[in-house]
Enzyme design. Structure first.
Site, short mmCIF file in Angstrom:
data_model
loop_
_atom_site.label_atom_id
_atom_site.label_comp_id
_atom_site.label_asym_id
_atom_site.label_seq_id
_atom_site.Cartn_x
_atom_site.Cartn_y
_atom_site.Cartn_z
N ASP A 55 53.79 -16.50 52.24
CA ASP A 55 53.32 -17.45 51.24
C ASP A 55 54.01 -17.47 49.87
OD1 ASP A 55 51.63 -17.44 53.39
OD2 ASP A 55 49.80 -17.66 52.23
N GLU A 110 42.89 -6.86 55.12
CA GLU A 110 44.02 -7.80 55.24
C GLU A 110 45.31 -7.20 54.70
OE1 GLU A 110 43.47 -11.38 52.96
OE2 GLU A 110 44.96 -12.51 54.11
C1 6A9 Z 1 42.61 -20.54 53.56
C2 6A9 Z 1 40.24 -20.20 52.98
C3 6A9 Z 1 36.78 -19.29 53.76
C4 6A9 Z 1 47.73 -15.88 54.98
O1 6A9 Z 1 46.33 -14.49 58.60
C5 6A9 Z 1 46.44 -15.87 58.50
C6 6A9 Z 1 47.39 -16.24 57.37
C7 6A9 Z 1 48.77 -15.67 57.64
O2 6A9 Z 1 49.37 -16.34 58.71
C8 6A9 Z 1 49.68 -15.77 56.46
O3 6A9 Z 1 50.87 -15.11 56.73
N1 6A9 Z 1 46.83 -15.76 56.11
C9 6A9 Z 1 49.04 -15.18 55.23
O4 6A9 Z 1 49.88 -15.31 54.13
C10 6A9 Z 1 45.51 -16.39 55.80
C11 6A9 Z 1 45.63 -17.87 55.56
C12 6A9 Z 1 44.36 -18.59 55.29
C13 6A9 Z 1 44.62 -20.02 54.88
C14 6A9 Z 1 43.42 -20.87 54.77
C15 6A9 Z 1 41.24 -21.03 53.71
C16 6A9 Z 1 38.98 -20.14 53.77
O5 6A9 Z 1 37.99 -19.45 53.07
#
Ligand code: 6A9
Length: 769
Positions: free
Chosen positions: A504, A739
């Protein structure tokens, strides 16, 4: 014709790829795999069951701590960090037969167990056993257990009441995929005089079950003096215009401790040996548990690595949460190409996939899934093959797979509007190749037959997928690659994000242009070309072109020419960049006349560029710089390997006592907010997927002859111990796997539980790379 072509372009983004489906025709029915038909495939619930079919009836559990005086009462249903549970998660779950989960609420602890029994032609029976006990015996809580069944648009429910009409004894039902069934609520043998009530109603939307239940509650008095109110269910409340009940809830309210069982029996299961309850259930459960333990030892053998019982229990929980987090989703994504003004619906599709986090991100993410299946494939290769097949079947005619999968009402309810639409220019790292490599390795140790038919089935789609990256994600300069999806117009971001890369807010060129090129994507494509060539060879297709691309992408001198920054002695992205940026609140112009209104200014901080950007290497040291090493592209004897190994150990850069941080302390954007409101994410924190790759690379360079193999070994040993020690310590301290981890204190950060790629700690303990 012209108009036809225009409308084709508009629809193209939502047209499936022209290649046979990997999944068999019977996918989405019991025939696909009777043993895995039922499961805890609603990972966003604390405890929910459904089948692997598009409109399965939904079974689930809610609980409510009574007599708290809180309004609305603290009803637990979907996993939610706001509930403040001290701990929850599967301690054992094999993905096929059973699962055991422990939940620690503030005043009491619960245990939710399910066990399946095959029989008949609809996936058989299961029983859920739910128990709870007060944390402090001197403060016994009064708690309601609520178990429900709800229909998702098809089927029937017929509640059966006790003779006195006061409580439910069972619910008879039918549905397309289950035929007839009955869900029994036998009286509990625990002697704690429970009070029963029920709700028979109609829920217009399956993502509103909690709200409908709350609106169907009424109050009653718990004590004789009628001073303590508690909540019971309102009985039969089916609205007049509803087609009939589609939502039935059984409520038991009791002073803890308490245990109850809910028994699901399939109508086509004749000659059932025993009802799956009581001692029969206990015996079957302990049989499955001991099989689980044996299998865990044979796959991971943590005993031989010297781990103690509590560390092994932790590893079992990590694995079980990855497996128990697997969901089955059905619905369509919202997608958009440059030819549509408004987003379109993708086709309706099912997705069997693990999820990164049951509370925060209970849905599929493309690149997370590659990491998930490094672990899942070790445990049950059939589950991995099935998951990968589902993902590949989501490919459109261009070869694109949407990155984030928000399928169905329950999934959609968890996503803020701005994240819903998926754009077809956007990639995500092709980590499914990491998982495919594991599947190939799995079979190469035994027979190759099993992998051949699978690889034959996936190959046509992999070809299109691979070509899509090689056309849509290439850079302007030959033999380079560029992530799409960066916003060159934004004024608020200190460094425009690259969500597509998965990393990100990791700093990239400050001024996105078409000329920039990204070293991590180049390395991912080197991996992809290697796997394409291996798979082509296995399935008897021509591997020549893949091999040639792989040679080019792993050619160290070309890599160095494109991505090695001589000045900073590190691998880097290249682009239009300056380090001199800052967020500031815009100031009104200084010489305002009296009475003159200031020009409209942006109320939020905006980015100020203090020196002109120029084309150069973006040499913020961090995970991106490590990619040629992480994906084992650097030659063993390259002095650049020596430099990287040296840098890895430097605490001023990435080294910490808890793992490798994402961005060097010396980098200009280390720990910086990206906008006034957007805290650092991949700008310092320790992420387990990247640390896993780093250990894999260190392991590789230490076990192949080369000048630096001993050096790699010593870094490997230390990094591995640091990671395992910290993740385990945080698990004990907080009850969860997280995380990411704070690079200064090692504390778990981001969301929890996060048993997606952070659960790779199991493979790290087992040294499986
Ligand atoms: C946000 C908020 C209830 C961010 O693990 C999933 C992803 C990865 O693929 C990515 O590399 N995460 C990492 O930088 C989480 C992404 C969540 C995005 C949506 C919504 C909901 O709140």
């Amino acid at each position: 014709r012209y108009f036809q072509y225009r409308s084709y372009l508009r629809e193209k983004v939502a047209i499936p790829v022209d290649a046979p489906k990997v999944l068999p025709k019977e996918a989405g029915t019991v025939e696909a795999d009777p043993e895995r038909f039922w499961g805890s495939y609603r990972p966003q619930l604390y405890f929910g069951l459904k089948t692997r079919s598009p409109a399965s009836p939904l079974f689930g559990f809610m609980w409510l701590n009574q007599l708290t005086g809180q309004m609305p009462p603290p009803l637990r249903h979907w996993c939610d960090q706001g509930d403040g549970l001290l701990r929850y998660g599967w301690t054992k779950h094999d993905g096929v037969n059973f699962g055991i989960q422990e939940i620690e609420d503030k005043q009491f602890s619960l245990k939710t167990v399910f066990v399946k029994q095959q029989g008949g032609s609809h996936g058989g029976d299961w029983t859920a056993r739910i128990s709870a006990a007060p944390n402090d015996p001197n403060h016994p809580a009064v708690v309601s257990f609520m178990f429900y069944v709800a229909l998702d648009g098809q089927g029937t429910l017929e509640p059966v009441l006790a003779k006195n009409g006061k409580y439910l004894t069972s619910v008879r039902g039918t549905s397309q995929e289950l035929g007839s069934f009955e869900l029994f609520f036998p009286k509990s043998k625990t002697d704690s005089s429970p009070r029963h009530s029920y709700l028979i109603t109609y829920a217009p939307q399956i993502d509103k079950l909690k709200e409908v239940l709350l609106s169907g509650m009424k109050v009653d008095a718990w004590d004789k003096a009628r001073t303590k109110i508690y909540f019971t269910l309102g009985g039969r409340l089916v609205p007049r215009d509803a087609p009939g009940p589609n939502y039935v809830v059984h409520q038991v309210t009791v002073q803890l401790p308490f245990e109850m069982e809910v028994i699901f029996e399939s109508g086509s299961f004749k000659n059932r040996p025993d009802v799956l309850a009581g001692q029969v259930l206990t015996d079957l459960l302990s049989k499955h548990e001991s099989n689980f333990d044996k299998k865990f030892t044979s796959v991971f053998d943590l005993e031989s690595k010297g781990y103690k019982t509590n560390e092994i229990a932790f590893a079992k929980a990590a694995l079980s949460n990855m497996i128990g987090g697997i969901g089955y989703f059905y619905g369509s994504s919202m997608v958009q190409s440059k030819y549509n003004k408004e987003p379109l619906d993708y086709w309706n599709a099912s997705l069997y996939t693990a999820v990164p986090s049951r509370s925060f991100f209970p849905r599929g993410f493309l690149w997370d899934e590659g990491f998930h299946n490094l672990l899942i494939s070790q445990w049950n290769v059939n589950i991995s093959k099935d998951i990968i097949s589902h993902w590949l079947d989501l490919m459109n005619i261009e070869g694109w797979i949407p990155r984030e999968q928000i399928l169905g009402a329950e999934a959609l309810a968890k996503v803020p509007a701005e994240f819903v639409v998926q754009k077809n220019e956007n990639a995500n790292p092709p980590t499914l190749y990491l998982a495919l490599l594991k599947i190939i390795e799995h079979y190469s140790n035994s027979n190759n037959e099993g992998s051949q038919s699978f690889l034959k089935a996936v190959f046509p789609r992999l070809k299109v997928w691979y070509d899509w990256y090689n056309t849509s994600q290439v850079g302007e300069r030959p033999s380079t690659y560029r992530w799409r999806g960066r916003d060159a117009q934004t004024r608020r971001e200190l460094n425009p994000k690259t969500l597509t890369s998965g990393l990100d807010d990791f700093p990239r060129a400050s001024h996105p242009t078409d000329d920039e090129y990204h070293v991590d994507l180049r390395c991912w494509m080197a991996l992809a070309s290697k796997l394409m060539s291996d798979i082509a060879a296995i399935v008897g297709e021509d591997s020549g072109a893949y091999l040639a691309t792989n040679k080019l992408l792993t050619d160290n001198s070309l890599l160095d020419e494109l991505h090695w920054s001589e000045k900073k002695q590190q691998y880097s992205d290249f682009g239009l960049h300056t380090d001199k940026v800052r967020l500031e609140r815009p100031k009104p112009p200084p010489n305002l006349q009296p009475g003159q209104r200031p020009p409209q200014t942006d109320p939020e901080q905006v980015r100020i560029t203090l020196s002109e950007p120029e084309y150069r290497f973006v040499d913020s040291f961090g995970y991106v710089s490590l990619f040629p090493f992480l994906l084992k592209i650097i030659d063993h004897n390259s002095p650049k390997l020596y430099k990287i190994l040296t840098d890895l150990k430097d605490p001023r850069l990435l080294w910490t006592d808890y793992g490798l941080r994402s961005l060097a302390k010396t980098a200009p954007l280390y720990n910086r907010y990206n906008t006034e409101h957007d805290p650092p994410y991949w700008r310092g924190a320790i992420w387990i997927n990247m640390n896993y790759l780093a250990l894999g690379a260190l392991h590789h360079y230490s076990s192949t002859q080369g000048s630096y193999s001993e050096m790699a070994k010593s870094v490997y040993d230390e990094l591995r111990i640091n990671l395992v020690t910290n993740i385990f310590k945080e698990y004990k301290r907080t009850g969860f796997i997280w995380e990411n981890y704070n690079d200064k204190t090692g504390e778990g950060k981001g969301c929890h539980p996060f048993t997606g790629w952070s659960a790779l700690v199991v493979l790290i303990m087992a040294e499986k790379y």
